[in-house]
Scaffold this motif. Structure first.
Motif, PDB file in Angstrom:
ATOM      1  N   PHE A  18       8.216  36.731 -54.567  1.00 35.04           N
ATOM      2  CA  PHE A  18       9.367  36.335 -53.757  1.00 35.04           C
ATOM      3  C   PHE A  18      10.126  35.216 -54.450  1.00 35.04           C
ATOM      4  O   PHE A  18       9.627  34.564 -55.367  1.00 35.04           O
ATOM      5  N   SER A  20      13.388  32.061 -53.556  1.00 37.05           N
ATOM      6  CA  SER A  20      14.147  31.357 -52.523  1.00 37.05           C
ATOM      7  C   SER A  20      15.283  30.599 -53.194  1.00 37.05           C
ATOM      8  O   SER A  20      15.175  30.201 -54.364  1.00 37.05           O
ATOM      9  N   ARG A  52      13.103  34.987 -49.656  1.00 33.81           N
ATOM     10  CA  ARG A  52      12.604  34.251 -48.500  1.00 33.81           C
ATOM     11  C   ARG A  52      13.394  32.943 -48.401  1.00 33.81           C
ATOM     12  O   ARG A  52      13.362  32.132 -49.316  1.00 33.81           O
ATOM     13  N   GLU A 125      13.961  37.672 -45.690  1.00 33.19           N
ATOM     14  CA  GLU A 125      13.376  37.233 -44.424  1.00 33.19           C
ATOM     15  C   GLU A 125      13.625  35.735 -44.263  1.00 33.19           C
ATOM     16  O   GLU A 125      13.591  34.983 -45.253  1.00 33.19           O
ATOM     17  N   LEU A 127      12.242  32.276 -42.888  1.00 32.77           N
ATOM     18  CA  LEU A 127      10.956  31.673 -42.544  1.00 32.77           C
ATOM     19  C   LEU A 127      11.188  30.517 -41.568  1.00 32.77           C
ATOM     20  O   LEU A 127      11.932  29.577 -41.894  1.00 32.77           O
ATOM     21  N   TYR A 171       4.032  29.388 -46.651  1.00 34.19           N
ATOM     22  CA  TYR A 171       4.177  30.844 -46.688  1.00 34.19           C
ATOM     23  C   TYR A 171       3.442  31.417 -47.899  1.00 34.19           C
ATOM     24  O   TYR A 171       2.706  32.422 -47.781  1.00 34.19           O
TER      25      TYR A 171
END
Length: 227
Positions: A18, A20, A52, A125, A127, A171
């Motif tokens: 992932f 960010s 994320r 997604e 968080l 996470y």
């Protein structure tokens, strides 16, 4: 994690799953999710690396965009009032038509739709900032001056960054995954240098460059096999 970006082995081995993006990077691209670098990102990243975002960044994006829109609306209102005073013009109809557009409400909806589409295109997604230990971790870092907090006059300004980083760290731990953060903020890089789960690169260009390195690495492997 070792300092610096992940290696090709981290990417090709699917160890990184992932990524960010910090608000400052999105702002640097003008929050333009429909054109340019942000719009083509879904074509460039491997499908197993998904986005994320912490809800801190989500809220910052909306706040920044609404601030700019609100300022533009205020300037427009001021200009209309100025015209009415200086030229004795009747701007009632113009004002009514502008009010009918519900600029701020329409803008807010548009901004949310754009971010949601951006997330969807990247398997993204949001968080949530939650968890029983988050507040304790925040204040532990604040008083110990641990990244992203620094020895500066107003450390309180770094609380949103700290919360976003701790959410990403938790996470990654919970999912036993490794992530890449994209930020030109020194606090984010310092945090990643002390993390076992997060890398940090400075720009979108550096992030997408990892996948060019992936292609080169694959070519080298193929050449060795053929030899």
């Amino acid at each position: 994690m070792p300092k610096g970006p992940p290696s090709p082995d981290h990417i090709i081995g699917r160890k990184v799953t992932f990524f960010s993006i910090d608000t400052n990077v999105l702002e640097g691209k003008g929050f333009d999710f429909n054109r340019g670098a942000l719009n083509v990102l879904h074509h460039q990243r491997p499908t197993w690396i998904t986005l994320r975002l912490s809800d801190i960044v989500e809220r910052e994006v909306y706040a920044h965009r609404m601030r700019d829109l609100t300022e533009a609306k205020q300037k427009l209102d001021s200009a209309l009032n100025h015209m009415r005073r200086k030229a004795a013009l009747d701007v009632t109809k113009v004002v009514s038509e502008l009010d009918a557009l519900t600029i701020l409400k329409s803008g807010a909806n548009q901004f949310k739709n754009e971010l949601q589409s951006f997330l969807k295109g990247l398997g993204g997604e949001i968080l949530p900032t939650a968890g029983a230990t988050l507040a304790n971790d925040l204040f532990d870092r604040y008083f110990a001056v641990l990244p992203p907090f620094e020895v500066v006059e107003d450390k309180k300004l770094e609380f949103p960054d700290a919360a976003a980083l701790l959410v990403l760290e938790q996470y990654a731990k919970d999912q036993t995954e490794i992530g890449v953060m994209i930020s030109n903020d020194r606090g984010w890089r310092s945090f990643a240098n002390q993390s076992e789960h997060l890398f940090c690169v400075k720009s979108l260009e550096e992030f997408t460059g990892l996948f060019a390195a992936l292609s080169d690495h694959a070519k080298d492997l193929l050449a060795k096999i053929q030899d």
